[in-house]
Scaffold this motif. Structure first.
Motif, short mmCIF file in Angstrom:
data_model
loop_
_atom_site.label_atom_id
_atom_site.label_comp_id
_atom_site.label_asym_id
_atom_site.label_seq_id
_atom_site.Cartn_x
_atom_site.Cartn_y
_atom_site.Cartn_z
N GLY A 90 0.83 -1.34 0.06
CA GLY A 90 -0.15 0.07 0.01
C GLY A 90 0.82 1.34 -0.10
N LEU A 91 2.36 1.23 0.00
CA LEU A 91 3.00 2.51 0.07
C LEU A 91 3.80 2.72 -1.26
CD1 LEU A 91 4.56 1.82 3.62
CD2 LEU A 91 2.87 3.13 3.09
N TYR A 92 3.61 1.77 -2.29
CA TYR A 92 4.16 1.98 -3.27
C TYR A 92 3.35 1.24 -4.65
CZ TYR A 92 7.19 -2.15 -4.69
OH TYR A 92 7.37 -3.32 -4.93
N ASP A 93 3.86 1.44 -5.88
CA ASP A 93 3.11 0.58 -6.93
C ASP A 93 3.97 -0.52 -7.09
OD1 ASP A 93 0.84 2.10 -6.92
OD2 ASP A 93 1.79 3.45 -8.21
N PRO A 94 3.88 -1.78 -6.76
CA PRO A 94 4.92 -2.70 -7.10
C PRO A 94 4.73 -3.06 -8.41
CG PRO A 94 2.91 -3.85 -5.85
CD PRO A 94 2.73 -2.32 -5.99
N GLU A 95 6.07 -3.54 -8.91
CA GLU A 95 5.86 -4.03 -10.53
C GLU A 95 6.42 -5.55 -10.49
OE1 GLU A 95 8.70 -1.65 -12.84
OE2 GLU A 95 7.57 0.26 -12.37
N GLU A 139 13.93 0.21 1.57
CA GLU A 139 13.20 1.12 2.57
C GLU A 139 13.95 1.61 3.72
OE1 GLU A 139 11.73 -0.75 5.18
OE2 GLU A 139 12.40 -2.34 3.90
N PRO A 140 14.95 2.17 3.50
CA PRO A 140 15.91 2.66 4.89
C PRO A 140 15.22 3.70 5.61
CG PRO A 140 17.24 3.12 3.01
CD PRO A 140 15.88 2.40 2.30
N ASP A 141 15.84 3.82 6.95
CA ASP A 141 15.12 4.77 7.47
C ASP A 141 15.73 6.25 6.84
OD1 ASP A 141 15.73 6.87 9.95
OD2 ASP A 141 14.65 5.32 10.94
N VAL A 142 15.22 7.42 6.84
CA VAL A 142 15.54 8.48 6.32
C VAL A 142 16.66 8.92 6.94
CG1 VAL A 142 13.29 9.26 5.12
CG2 VAL A 142 13.88 9.79 7.76
N ARG A 143 17.14 8.50 8.21
CA ARG A 143 18.03 9.21 9.08
C ARG A 143 19.65 8.39 8.69
NH1 ARG A 143 15.73 8.19 14.56
NH2 ARG A 143 15.07 6.50 13.43
N ASN A 144 19.31 7.45 7.98
CA ASN A 144 20.69 6.49 7.67
C ASN A 144 21.38 6.91 6.47
OD1 ASN A 144 22.38 4.42 7.53
ND2 ASN A 144 20.90 2.66 7.90
N ALA A 145 22.11 8.08 6.57
CA ALA A 145 22.76 8.65 5.61
C ALA A 145 23.88 7.49 5.12
CB ALA A 145 23.56 9.83 6.15
N THR A 161 9.97 9.70 0.09
CA THR A 161 9.73 9.34 1.50
C THR A 161 8.49 8.77 1.47
OG1 THR A 161 11.37 11.01 2.27
CG2 THR A 161 9.82 10.15 3.80
N VAL A 162 8.54 7.46 2.24
CA VAL A 162 7.14 7.04 2.85
C VAL A 162 7.11 6.89 4.27
CG1 VAL A 162 6.99 5.66 0.57
CG2 VAL A 162 8.11 4.36 2.45
N ALA A 163 5.99 6.78 4.86
CA ALA A 163 5.88 6.76 6.28
C ALA A 163 5.20 5.41 6.72
CB ALA A 163 4.70 7.85 6.71
N LYS A 164 6.07 4.41 7.19
CA LYS A 164 5.96 3.12 7.73
C LYS A 164 5.67 3.55 9.35
CE LYS A 164 8.20 -0.23 6.36
NZ LYS A 164 8.96 -1.18 6.29
N PRO A 165 4.99 2.44 9.73
CA PRO A 165 4.66 2.46 11.20
C PRO A 165 5.80 2.59 12.12
CG PRO A 165 3.34 0.61 10.14
CD PRO A 165 4.35 1.12 9.16
N GLU A 166 6.90 2.16 11.71
CA GLU A 166 8.15 2.04 12.62
C GLU A 166 9.16 3.11 12.32
OE1 GLU A 166 9.40 -0.54 9.29
OE2 GLU A 166 7.51 -0.08 10.26
N LYS A 167 8.91 3.79 10.95
CA LYS A 167 9.86 4.82 10.60
C LYS A 167 9.44 5.64 9.33
CE LYS A 167 12.37 1.45 7.59
NZ LYS A 167 13.57 0.61 7.55
#
Length: 188
Positions: A90-95, A139-145, A161-167
């Motif tokens: 539900g967070l992206y369009d899979p191919e 889908e790594p955490d946005v803070r993981n440079a 950026t996608v909002a997951k429940p944990e990050k």
């Protein structure tokens, strides 16, 4: 049973084998609870928690886990999943041909320059070794440079950026062609 092997001139022979949740639980526990694995979100897990988590992963029809070895010694963890069924539903369009991936390098007392890049290159080569894989999705955490830089080095392109429940995660994709282009650029 070795599933994949490649040699890196700087690091040595990297290979991948299936993870055994019971036999590998103590090793995995040391890796996922190490301070450098904070983005793995298992800092407070017990060995039993890790064993249970990886039993669930290896028993799931859309999720697999592997141990990566360097010159025969366990050195990294790989997870492969179907992003249409897990993590990104539900967070992206899979191919067709999308494969999700996580990887974690085990801690080391003697860091080797280029090690993590050799690992992610091996993981990507392993995933693309399957002709059905058309894109790798992460889908790594946005803070993981650090991982964003590694992802870019092997050809990943940021989607959004996608909002997951944990990050909040930086959805990124890499096609086979993008990976091959990145490898060719690194070799030049």
């Amino acid at each position: 049973m070795t599933l994949f092997t490649r040699t890196d001139a700087r690091v040595g022979e990297l290979s991948i084998r299936p993870l055994d949740p019971d036999a590998d639980a103590a090793l995995l526990h040391a890796w996922v609870t190490h301070p450098k694995a904070a983005f793995w979100m298992m800092q407070d897990a017990s060995v039993a928690d890790v064993r249970a988590e990886y039993r669930q992963i290896t028993g799931h029809p859309h999720h697999d886990a592997y141990i990566g070895l360097v010159d025969g010694a366990p050195a990294f963890l790989v997870e492969r999943y179907d992003p249409a069924e897990l993590e990104l539903v539900g967070l992206y369009d899979p191919e067709p041909g999308d494969v999700g991936m996580h990887f974690l390098c085990g801690p080391s007392d003697t860091p080797v320059h280029g090690f993590t890049r050799a690992v992610i290159t091996t993981v990507m080569a392993f995933l693309f070794d399957d002709p059905a894989t058309r894109r790798v999705v992460v889908e790594p955490d946005v803070r993981n440079a650090a991982v964003h830089a590694l992802n870019a080095a092997v050809g990943f392109e940021v989607v959004r950026t996608v909002a997951k429940p944990e990050k909040d995660a930086l959805l990124s994709v890499c096609t086979r062609a993008q990976f091959q282009h990145a490898l060719a650029g690194a070799a030049a």
